[in-house]
Structures are given as structure tokens and as C-alpha cells.
Design a protein around this motif. Structure first.
Motif, PDB file in Angstrom:
ATOM      1  N   GLY A  47      50.819  53.337  11.755  1.00  0.00           N
ATOM      2  CA  GLY A  47      51.865  52.323  12.185  1.00  0.00           C
ATOM      3  C   GLY A  47      51.576  51.535  13.176  1.00  0.00           C
ATOM      4  N   ALA A  48      51.105  52.177  14.480  1.00  0.00           N
ATOM      5  CA  ALA A  48      51.071  51.605  15.581  1.00  0.00           C
ATOM      6  C   ALA A  48      50.025  50.450  15.649  1.00  0.00           C
ATOM      7  CB  ALA A  48      51.229  52.371  16.795  1.00  0.00           C
ATOM      8  N   SER A  49      48.849  51.171  15.012  1.00  0.00           N
ATOM      9  CA  SER A  49      47.738  50.118  14.909  1.00  0.00           C
ATOM     10  C   SER A  49      47.755  49.028  13.907  1.00  0.00           C
ATOM     11  CB  SER A  49      46.484  51.254  14.498  1.00  0.00           C
ATOM     12  OG  SER A  49      46.596  51.709  13.200  1.00  0.00           O
ATOM     13  N   PHE A  50      48.566  49.253  12.971  1.00  0.00           N
ATOM     14  CA  PHE A  50      49.082  48.006  12.154  1.00  0.00           C
ATOM     15  C   PHE A  50      49.839  47.326  12.691  1.00  0.00           C
ATOM     16  CE2 PHE A  50      52.665  46.710   9.290  1.00  0.00           C
ATOM     17  CZ  PHE A  50      51.839  45.897   8.527  1.00  0.00           C
TER      18      PHE A  50
ATOM     19  N   GLY B  86      42.659  47.073   6.835  1.00  0.00           N
ATOM     20  CA  GLY B  86      42.533  47.867   5.899  1.00  0.00           C
ATOM     21  C   GLY B  86      42.443  49.319   6.253  1.00  0.00           C
ATOM     22  N   GLY B  87      42.773  50.310   5.582  1.00  0.00           N
ATOM     23  CA  GLY B  87      42.419  51.556   5.852  1.00  0.00           C
ATOM     24  C   GLY B  87      42.315  52.599   4.670  1.00  0.00           C
ATOM     25  N   LEU B  88      42.137  53.704   4.818  1.00  0.00           N
ATOM     26  CA  LEU B  88      42.122  54.717   3.796  1.00  0.00           C
ATOM     27  C   LEU B  88      43.405  55.053   3.223  1.00  0.00           C
ATOM     28  CD1 LEU B  88      39.537  57.249   5.300  1.00  0.00           C
ATOM     29  CD2 LEU B  88      39.098  55.508   3.891  1.00  0.00           C
ATOM     30  N   ALA B  89      44.425  55.230   4.175  1.00  0.00           N
ATOM     31  CA  ALA B  89      45.815  55.377   3.784  1.00  0.00           C
ATOM     32  C   ALA B  89      46.603  54.051   3.787  1.00  0.00           C
ATOM     33  CB  ALA B  89      46.434  56.566   4.728  1.00  0.00           C
ATOM     34  N   GLU B  90      47.144  53.768   2.605  1.00  0.00           N
ATOM     35  CA  GLU B  90      47.970  52.493   2.424  1.00  0.00           C
ATOM     36  C   GLU B  90      49.244  52.720   1.817  1.00  0.00           C
ATOM     37  OE1 GLU B  90      44.803  49.022   3.377  1.00  0.00           O
ATOM     38  OE2 GLU B  90      45.117  49.530   1.415  1.00  0.00           O
TER      39      GLU B  90
ATOM     40  N   PRO C 172      52.795  71.801   2.874  1.00  0.00           N
ATOM     41  CA  PRO C 172      51.785  71.880   4.231  1.00  0.00           C
ATOM     42  C   PRO C 172      50.602  71.500   4.036  1.00  0.00           C
ATOM     43  CG  PRO C 172      53.573  74.002   3.782  1.00  0.00           C
ATOM     44  CD  PRO C 172      53.464  73.257   2.467  1.00  0.00           C
ATOM     45  N   GLN C 173      49.917  71.987   2.809  1.00  0.00           N
ATOM     46  CA  GLN C 173      48.501  71.562   2.643  1.00  0.00           C
ATOM     47  C   GLN C 173      48.487  70.021   2.196  1.00  0.00           C
ATOM     48  OE1 GLN C 173      50.242  74.262   1.136  1.00  0.00           O
ATOM     49  NE2 GLN C 173      49.109  75.871   0.758  1.00  0.00           N
ATOM     50  N   LEU C 174      49.275  69.556   1.509  1.00  0.00           N
ATOM     51  CA  LEU C 174      49.310  68.172   1.137  1.00  0.00           C
ATOM     52  C   LEU C 174      49.402  67.348   2.339  1.00  0.00           C
ATOM     53  CD1 LEU C 174      51.292  68.153  -2.270  1.00  0.00           C
ATOM     54  CD2 LEU C 174      48.621  67.682  -2.125  1.00  0.00           C
ATOM     55  N   ALA C 175      50.538  67.527   3.038  1.00  0.00           N
ATOM     56  CA  ALA C 175      50.855  66.967   4.478  1.00  0.00           C
ATOM     57  C   ALA C 175      49.823  66.797   5.288  1.00  0.00           C
ATOM     58  CB  ALA C 175      52.045  67.410   4.831  1.00  0.00           C
ATOM     59  N   LEU C 176      49.228  68.249   5.584  1.00  0.00           N
ATOM     60  CA  LEU C 176      48.194  68.345   6.636  1.00  0.00           C
ATOM     61  C   LEU C 176      46.824  67.440   6.059  1.00  0.00           C
ATOM     62  CD1 LEU C 176      48.197  71.918   7.760  1.00  0.00           C
ATOM     63  CD2 LEU C 176      49.128  69.838   8.937  1.00  0.00           C
ATOM     64  N   GLY C 177      46.610  67.357   4.925  1.00  0.00           N
ATOM     65  CA  GLY C 177      45.245  66.773   4.360  1.00  0.00           C
ATOM     66  C   GLY C 177      45.467  65.344   4.311  1.00  0.00           C
ATOM     67  N   PHE C 178      46.853  64.757   4.101  1.00  0.00           N
ATOM     68  CA  PHE C 178      46.949  63.419   4.307  1.00  0.00           C
ATOM     69  C   PHE C 178      47.235  62.924   5.666  1.00  0.00           C
ATOM     70  CE2 PHE C 178      49.550  59.386   3.710  1.00  0.00           C
ATOM     71  CZ  PHE C 178      48.852  58.660   2.929  1.00  0.00           C
ATOM     72  N   ALA C 179      47.476  63.633   6.392  1.00  0.00           N
ATOM     73  CA  ALA C 179      47.488  63.599   7.877  1.00  0.00           C
ATOM     74  C   ALA C 179      46.149  63.390   8.519  1.00  0.00           C
ATOM     75  CB  ALA C 179      48.359  64.670   8.642  1.00  0.00           C
ATOM     76  N   ALA C 180      45.371  63.954   8.084  1.00  0.00           N
ATOM     77  CA  ALA C 180      43.975  63.947   8.343  1.00  0.00           C
ATOM     78  C   ALA C 180      43.276  62.723   7.928  1.00  0.00           C
ATOM     79  CB  ALA C 180      43.109  65.000   8.072  1.00  0.00           C
ATOM     80  N   ILE C 181      43.752  62.115   6.840  1.00  0.00           N
ATOM     81  CA  ILE C 181      43.352  60.592   6.395  1.00  0.00           C
ATOM     82  C   ILE C 181      43.848  59.440   7.098  1.00  0.00           C
ATOM     83  CG2 ILE C 181      43.560  59.186   4.284  1.00  0.00           C
ATOM     84  CD1 ILE C 181      43.337  61.720   2.628  1.00  0.00           C
ATOM     85  N   CYS C 182      45.301  59.792   7.405  1.00  0.00           N
ATOM     86  CA  CYS C 182      46.005  58.950   8.354  1.00  0.00           C
ATOM     87  C   CYS C 182      45.320  58.725   9.492  1.00  0.00           C
ATOM     88  CB  CYS C 182      47.495  59.218   8.395  1.00  0.00           C
ATOM     89  SG  CYS C 182      48.376  58.985   6.913  1.00  0.00           S
ATOM     90  N   MET C 183      44.939  59.935  10.341  1.00  0.00           N
ATOM     91  CA  MET C 183      44.205  59.797  11.579  1.00  0.00           C
ATOM     92  C   MET C 183      42.775  59.122  11.598  1.00  0.00           C
ATOM     93  SD  MET C 183      45.141  63.633  13.178  1.00  0.00           S
ATOM     94  CE  MET C 183      46.894  64.175  13.094  1.00  0.00           C
ATOM     95  N   LEU C 184      42.237  59.312  10.534  1.00  0.00           N
ATOM     96  CA  LEU C 184      41.015  58.471  10.440  1.00  0.00           C
ATOM     97  C   LEU C 184      41.322  57.116  10.244  1.00  0.00           C
ATOM     98  CD1 LEU C 184      37.922  58.671   9.944  1.00  0.00           C
ATOM     99  CD2 LEU C 184      38.292  59.252   7.620  1.00  0.00           C
ATOM    100  N   THR C 185      42.381  56.780   9.153  1.00  0.00           N
ATOM    101  CA  THR C 185      42.647  55.350   8.894  1.00  0.00           C
ATOM    102  C   THR C 185      42.975  54.596  10.471  1.00  0.00           C
ATOM    103  OG1 THR C 185      43.518  55.813   6.726  1.00  0.00           O
ATOM    104  CG2 THR C 185      44.215  53.916   7.976  1.00  0.00           C
ATOM    105  N   ALA C 186      43.740  55.348  11.256  1.00  0.00           N
ATOM    106  CA  ALA C 186      44.124  54.991  12.510  1.00  0.00           C
ATOM    107  C   ALA C 186      43.019  54.651  13.397  1.00  0.00           C
ATOM    108  CB  ALA C 186      45.323  55.702  13.166  1.00  0.00           C
ATOM    109  N   ALA C 187      42.007  55.661  13.596  1.00  0.00           N
ATOM    110  CA  ALA C 187      40.773  55.300  14.482  1.00  0.00           C
ATOM    111  C   ALA C 187      40.178  54.187  13.992  1.00  0.00           C
ATOM    112  CB  ALA C 187      40.025  56.714  14.054  1.00  0.00           C
ATOM    113  N   LEU C 188      39.858  53.971  12.391  1.00  0.00           N
ATOM    114  CA  LEU C 188      38.934  53.006  11.842  1.00  0.00           C
ATOM    115  C   LEU C 188      39.813  51.532  12.286  1.00  0.00           C
ATOM    116  CD1 LEU C 188      38.210  54.339   8.587  1.00  0.00           C
ATOM    117  CD2 LEU C 188      36.567  53.863  10.331  1.00  0.00           C
ATOM    118  N   ARG C 189      41.261  51.515  12.418  1.00  0.00           N
ATOM    119  CA  ARG C 189      41.973  50.367  12.565  1.00  0.00           C
ATOM    120  C   ARG C 189      41.872  50.104  13.996  1.00  0.00           C
ATOM    121  NH1 ARG C 189      47.576  51.297   9.013  1.00  0.00           N
ATOM    122  NH2 ARG C 189      46.584  50.436   6.955  1.00  0.00           N
TER     123      ARG C 189
END
Length: 213
Positions: A123-126, A152-156, A175-192
Motif C-alpha cells: 500500500g505504501a509503495s503504491f 505493477g506487481g505480483l500481488a494486485e 496461516p499457511q495461505l496468509a504467510l504465503g501471500f505475505a511473502a508475495i506482497c513483500m516481494l511486490t513491495a520490494a519490486l515497486r
């Protein structure tokens, strides 16, 4: 990542519905606020573990979120409406995660905190890029219909909707789904952050070069 493909598919249906709403005097902001309230009702339902009912309201919120933009584009999208839309969207996203944390605190709370943390990164990077893109008039060809610039990013939006659907259908795996998606969001934020910084830096250097010459 999927928004560029899903958006053109749903736009015709949204436009037809938006035309009907316009004929009946419905305003975009009315749709935005109604959709937000519908989405917020899902929070106590999630906390009470009524996942199927909550899913219906989550989907209703997402449909309304698409309709308000389609309705606005039939006239002229306003900055105030765009601000309201994106702000309520972020509150809705975090509210849904909170609902699952309240449903099973011992099991879900840590994963929910990590996911909301990752949402802050995307959100912040966006939003930060949106401000600078507007200032430097940086183009965004993939999402010309949006009130705010998208990087653009991996998580939209599409991926997040799929995630919420999975949460409701498979609450035991939150928990598993949330942590997996959190990893994708963090990568998205880094790319942004990386691509956004370089885009803005190049724009600033270009303006400096033009001013010198």
C-alpha cells in the motif's frame, strides 16, 4: 499481476450495470460507500466463523468496487471519488484479515499480523509512487482508467480476491495461505520500491538535464 487480463474481461458487464445505475440516478460515491459497508459486515461474520455468508459479502464488496469506477467513467472520474475508493479499499482489505484473526486468535493472529504488515508495504509503495508519478507526469499505460497510478506487481486486486475466497473456503489453512501471500506482497513491495525509485530518479535527472541545457 493478473489485473491486466481480468480487467478487460469484466468491464463489459460492469459497464452495462453501470448504465442501468446511472439511469436510476445512482452516484459513484453512493456505490463506493454501500460496497464498503457491505464488506465491513463480513468482519463480524468472519469473527463468528460464518465463512460462507462472509464470502458472499466479500464478493459483493468487490463487485461494488468495480461498479463505482465503471459508473464514474460514464461521466468524469473525480479525484475525490478516487481518494474515497482507494482509502476504503485498504480499510476493507485489512478488516477481512482482522476478521480471521478474531475467529481463531491463537492460530491465526501471528499470520494475520504478518499479512497486514505486508499490505502496508504494497500500500505504501503504491500510494507513494502515485503521488510522485502525478508530480512528474509519469505515464502508466496498463491502467489508464484508474483514478490513481498503478505500479505493477505480483500481488494486485485479482490475486487478493482469490486469496480471500480461499480463506473462506479453507479457513483451517488461513496461516499457511496468509504467510504465503505475505511473502508475495513483500516481494511486490520490494519490486515497486526498486522500479518506482529508478523511474522517479530518471525523471528528476531528465528535468535537471533539461534545465541546464
Amino acid at each position: 499481476m493478473l489485473d491486466k487480463w481480468t480487467t478487460p474481461l469484466i468491464q463489459p458487464a460492469l459497464k452495462l450495470t453501470a448504465l442501468w445505475l446511472k439511469r436510476h440516478g445512482i452516484k459513484p460515491n453512493q456505490v463506493t460507500i454501500t460496497g464498503f459497508l457491505i464488506g465491513m459486515i463480513a468482519l463480524p461474520l468472519l469473527a463468528s466463523e460464518y465463512y460462507s455468508l462472509a464470502l458472499l459479502l466479500i464478493l459483493g464488496n468487490r463487485i461494488m468496487d468495480g461498479l463505482d469506477g465503471a459508473l464514474a467513467r460514464l461521466a468524469s472520474p473525480s479525484d475525490a471519488g478516487g481518494f474515497l475508493d482507494i482509502t476504503l479499499d485498504f480499510i476493507f482489505y485489512s478488516g477481512i484479515v482482522l476478521g480471521f484473526a478474531l475467529a481463531a486468535p491463537a492460530k491465526n493472529a501471528v499470520a494475520a499480523c504478518v499479512l497486514i504488515f505486508s499490505f502496508m508495504g504494497t500500500g505504501a509503495s503504491f500510494l507513494a509512487y502515485a503521488i510522485m508519478a502525478e508530480k512528474h507526469q509519469l505515464p502508466d499505460p496498463n491502467f489508464k482508467h484508474k483514478s490513481l497510478y498503478y505500479l505493477g506487481g505480483l500481488a494486485e486486486g485479482t490475486e487478493t480476491i482469490f486469496l480471500f475466497i480461499l480463506f473462506c473456503l479453507l479457513p483451517g489453512y488461513f496461516p499457511q495461505l496468509a504467510l504465503g501471500f505475505a511473502a508475495i506482497c513483500m516481494l511486490t513491495a520490494a519490486l515497486r520500491v526498486w522500479s518506482g525509485y529508478h523511474s522517479i530518479d530518471q525523471a528528476e535527472k531528465g528535468k535537471l538535464k533539461d534545465s541546464i541545457t
